[in-house]
Design a protein around this motif. Structure first.
Motif, mmCIF file in Angstrom:
data_model
loop_
_atom_site.group_PDB
_atom_site.id
_atom_site.type_symbol
_atom_site.label_atom_id
_atom_site.label_comp_id
_atom_site.label_asym_id
_atom_site.label_seq_id
_atom_site.Cartn_x
_atom_site.Cartn_y
_atom_site.Cartn_z
ATOM 1 N N LEU A 14 34.765 14.906 27.252
ATOM 2 C CA LEU A 14 35.200 14.686 25.875
ATOM 3 C C LEU A 14 36.507 15.446 25.686
ATOM 4 O O LEU A 14 36.592 16.636 26.011
ATOM 5 C CB LEU A 14 34.137 15.186 24.902
ATOM 6 N N TRP A 15 37.541 14.754 25.163
ATOM 7 C CA TRP A 15 38.891 15.311 25.112
ATOM 8 C C TRP A 15 39.409 15.456 23.685
ATOM 9 O O TRP A 15 39.101 14.651 22.810
ATOM 10 C CB TRP A 15 39.860 14.400 25.868
ATOM 11 N N ASP A 16 40.237 16.486 23.508
ATOM 12 C CA ASP A 16 41.069 16.625 22.314
ATOM 13 C C ASP A 16 42.483 16.232 22.732
ATOM 14 O O ASP A 16 43.167 16.988 23.419
ATOM 15 C CB ASP A 16 41.037 18.067 21.802
ATOM 16 N N MET A 17 42.900 15.043 22.334
ATOM 17 C CA MET A 17 44.203 14.525 22.740
ATOM 18 C C MET A 17 45.343 15.395 22.227
ATOM 19 O O MET A 17 46.409 15.479 22.853
ATOM 20 C CB MET A 17 44.369 13.090 22.226
ATOM 21 N N ARG A 18 45.146 16.078 21.106
ATOM 22 C CA ARG A 18 46.210 16.867 20.504
ATOM 23 C C ARG A 18 46.612 18.035 21.408
ATOM 24 O O ARG A 18 47.801 18.352 21.558
ATOM 25 C CB ARG A 18 45.768 17.416 19.140
ATOM 26 N N THR A 19 45.606 18.690 21.979
ATOM 27 C CA THR A 19 45.847 19.887 22.790
ATOM 28 C C THR A 19 45.759 19.604 24.287
ATOM 29 O O THR A 19 46.025 20.488 25.099
ATOM 30 C CB THR A 19 44.825 20.976 22.437
ATOM 31 N N ARG A 20 45.314 18.385 24.639
ATOM 32 C CA ARG A 20 45.079 17.973 26.030
ATOM 33 C C ARG A 20 43.929 18.737 26.668
ATOM 34 O O ARG A 20 43.804 18.782 27.894
ATOM 35 C CB ARG A 20 46.354 18.123 26.879
ATOM 36 N N ASN A 21 43.090 19.335 25.854
ATOM 37 C CA ASN A 21 41.976 20.133 26.367
ATOM 38 C C ASN A 21 40.699 19.308 26.450
ATOM 39 O O ASN A 21 40.449 18.429 25.623
ATOM 40 C CB ASN A 21 41.716 21.337 25.451
ATOM 41 N N CYS A 22 39.894 19.623 27.459
ATOM 42 C CA CYS A 22 38.555 19.052 27.572
ATOM 43 C C CYS A 22 37.621 19.881 26.713
ATOM 44 O O CYS A 22 37.503 21.093 26.894
ATOM 45 C CB CYS A 22 38.112 19.046 29.027
ATOM 46 N N ILE A 23 36.950 19.243 25.749
ATOM 47 C CA ILE A 23 36.045 19.933 24.834
ATOM 48 C C ILE A 23 34.685 20.163 25.478
ATOM 49 O O ILE A 23 34.048 21.188 25.277
ATOM 50 C CB ILE A 23 35.860 19.115 23.539
ATOM 51 N N SER A 24 34.248 19.175 26.251
ATOM 52 C CA SER A 24 32.909 19.254 26.827
ATOM 53 C C SER A 24 32.840 18.393 28.082
ATOM 54 O O SER A 24 33.527 17.369 28.186
ATOM 55 C CB SER A 24 31.865 18.782 25.800
ATOM 56 N N THR A 25 32.011 18.818 29.039
ATOM 57 C CA THR A 25 31.773 18.051 30.257
ATOM 58 C C THR A 25 30.277 17.817 30.410
ATOM 59 O O THR A 25 29.476 18.761 30.309
ATOM 60 C CB THR A 25 32.308 18.785 31.499
ATOM 61 N N ILE A 26 29.908 16.578 30.634
ATOM 62 C CA ILE A 26 28.505 16.191 30.824
ATOM 63 C C ILE A 26 28.326 15.805 32.285
ATOM 64 O O ILE A 26 29.049 14.953 32.809
ATOM 65 C CB ILE A 26 28.125 15.016 29.913
ATOM 66 N N SER A 27 27.348 16.417 32.944
ATOM 67 C CA SER A 27 27.180 16.221 34.389
ATOM 68 C C SER A 27 25.811 15.673 34.758
ATOM 69 O O SER A 27 25.320 15.895 35.863
ATOM 70 C CB SER A 27 27.412 17.553 35.116
ATOM 71 N N ASP A 28 25.171 14.923 33.850
ATOM 72 C CA ASP A 28 23.811 14.455 34.096
ATOM 73 C C ASP A 28 23.728 13.231 35.008
ATOM 74 O O ASP A 28 22.693 13.007 35.636
ATOM 75 C CB ASP A 28 23.133 14.134 32.770
ATOM 76 N N HIS A 29 24.778 12.426 35.056
ATOM 77 C CA HIS A 29 24.768 11.284 35.975
ATOM 78 C C HIS A 29 24.921 11.771 37.414
ATOM 79 O O HIS A 29 25.438 12.861 37.673
ATOM 80 C CB HIS A 29 25.903 10.312 35.635
ATOM 81 N N HIS A 30 24.502 10.921 38.355
ATOM 82 C CA HIS A 30 24.528 11.299 39.770
ATOM 83 C C HIS A 30 25.459 10.421 40.593
ATOM 84 O O HIS A 30 25.459 10.512 41.829
ATOM 85 C CB HIS A 30 23.104 11.220 40.347
ATOM 86 N N ALA A 31 26.262 9.603 39.941
ATOM 87 C CA ALA A 31 27.202 8.727 40.659
ATOM 88 C C ALA A 31 28.293 8.278 39.687
ATOM 89 O O ALA A 31 28.348 8.726 38.542
ATOM 90 C CB ALA A 31 26.473 7.532 41.274
ATOM 91 N N ASP A 32 29.173 7.390 40.174
ATOM 92 C CA ASP A 32 30.323 6.921 39.406
ATOM 93 C C ASP A 32 29.907 6.405 38.031
ATOM 94 O O ASP A 32 28.894 5.729 37.894
ATOM 95 C CB ASP A 32 31.036 5.769 40.132
ATOM 96 N N ILE A 33 30.733 6.718 37.027
ATOM 97 C CA ILE A 33 30.490 6.248 35.659
ATOM 98 C C ILE A 33 31.518 5.181 35.322
ATOM 99 O O ILE A 33 32.716 5.437 35.339
ATOM 100 C CB ILE A 33 30.560 7.417 34.657
ATOM 101 N N TYR A 34 31.044 3.978 35.033
ATOM 102 C CA TYR A 34 31.941 2.847 34.818
ATOM 103 C C TYR A 34 32.030 2.402 33.362
ATOM 104 O O TYR A 34 33.020 1.784 32.969
ATOM 105 C CB TYR A 34 31.494 1.659 35.680
ATOM 106 N N GLY A 35 31.017 2.685 32.567
ATOM 107 C CA GLY A 35 31.032 2.174 31.200
ATOM 108 C C GLY A 35 30.670 3.217 30.165
ATOM 109 O O GLY A 35 29.777 4.044 30.380
ATOM 110 N N LEU A 36 31.390 3.209 29.039
ATOM 111 C CA LEU A 36 31.101 4.059 27.889
ATOM 112 C C LEU A 36 31.296 3.230 26.627
ATOM 113 O O LEU A 36 32.261 2.467 26.531
ATOM 114 C CB LEU A 36 32.044 5.268 27.839
ATOM 115 N N ALA A 37 30.410 3.398 25.663
ATOM 116 C CA ALA A 37 30.551 2.695 24.380
ATOM 117 C C ALA A 37 29.927 3.528 23.289
ATOM 118 O O ALA A 37 28.948 4.256 23.521
ATOM 119 C CB ALA A 37 29.889 1.321 24.447
#
Length: 278
Positions: free
Chosen positions: A155-178
């Motif tokens: 999850l990103w803050d485009m204003r500061t270019r900082n990553c707000i949070s990282t989620i690591s629960d998946h175990h392989a490539d992530i192709y879709g978000l909605a």
């Protein structure tokens, strides 16, 4: 990828391995035909229609470039060409609140945000492998979420270019978000690990929720886009759904306190079993 035209339900766009983006049209019999073929120098992976113009479309290409086309123009020359990615571009998505902002993902492990007005570029770095999925938040214009081959969602803050949070629960490539259409802080992801997962950002919004509940109004949580985009500004909302919900509360369109709180909690999160409380 493919994308319906939000202004013309008869038009759909798709990328292609034939070194072209195709605009397809439904006729009166609901049969598809090629409306326009837009030539590219290499494979086209991603397409996205503009949120404000029927004829404007963005494409993501194997050659590492992002292109903006006007399909009303008979030429295959793009209106704008954005160079910056160092490998193929996979996905493109327009910001639903700020139509001149376009996010792209790439095999160079970055997400780039392009400004169509001044051709500037914001680079978001943090993934350790190819970036694939990307989605904007419809209520907070600087917030976007990305998925990568490194199995993480960021999850990103485009204003500061900082990553707000990282989620690591998946175990392989992530192709879709909605994101959910009525609950903009609820997301779903899909991965090569054969799972779909549902995420909530309500913990990030705890201060905003508390202010609304304590003050019984939304006044200090909603503002204009310009104020929301200021780096020093706290998290504020400026999307359509938030403003409609605020109006419902402030103008007395909600019939009872029970209905008001139900709508409030339903908007900010997805609570299984919550209906049992009402």
């Amino acid at each position: 990828r493919c994308d319906w035209n939000p202004h013309d339900a008869n038009l759909v766009a798709t990328g292609s391995s034939e070194k072209a983006a195709f605009i397809l049209s439904f006729n009166a019999a609901k049969e598809l035909s090629v409306y326009k073929r837009i030539k590219h120098p290499d494979v086209v992976f991603g397409v996205a229609w503009s949120r404000v113009s029927r004829d404007v479309i963005a494409t993501a290409c194997q050659d590492g470039n992002v292109r903006i086309f006007d399909i009303a123009n008979p030429s295959d020359n793009p209106m704008q060409l954005f160079r910056g990615h160092e490998d193929k571009v996979f996905n493109v998505v327009f910001n639903p609140t700020i139509p001149n902002l376009l996010a792209s993902t790439s095999d160079d492990n970055t997400i780039r945000v392009w400004n169509l007005k001044d051709s500037s570029c914001t680079v978001l770095e943090g993934h350790s492998s190819n970036t694939r999925a990307v989605v904007w938040n419809s209520e907070v214009p600087w917030m976007l979420m990305s998925g990568s081959w490194d199995s993480t969602i960021k999850l990103w803050d485009m204003r500061t270019r900082n990553c707000i949070s990282t989620i690591s629960d998946h175990h392989a490539d992530i192709y879709g978000l909605a994101s959910h259409s009525d609950r903009p802080f609820i997301y779903v992801s899909c991965s090569r690990d054969t799972s779909m997962r549902v995420w909530s950002l309500e913990d990030l919004l705890a201060d905003q929720q508390l202010r609304i509940l304590v003050n019984d109004n939304w006044t200090d949580t909603i503002s204009s886009i310009d104020i929301c985009l200021a780096e020093e500004t706290k998290l504020l909302f400026c999307g359509k759904v938030t403003k409609e919900l605020s109006d419902d509360f402030m103008l007395g369109r909600v019939s009872s306190d029970v209905d008001k709180y139900r709508k409030f909690f339903d908007f900010f999160g997805l609570h299984f079993g919550l209906e049992d409380l009402w």
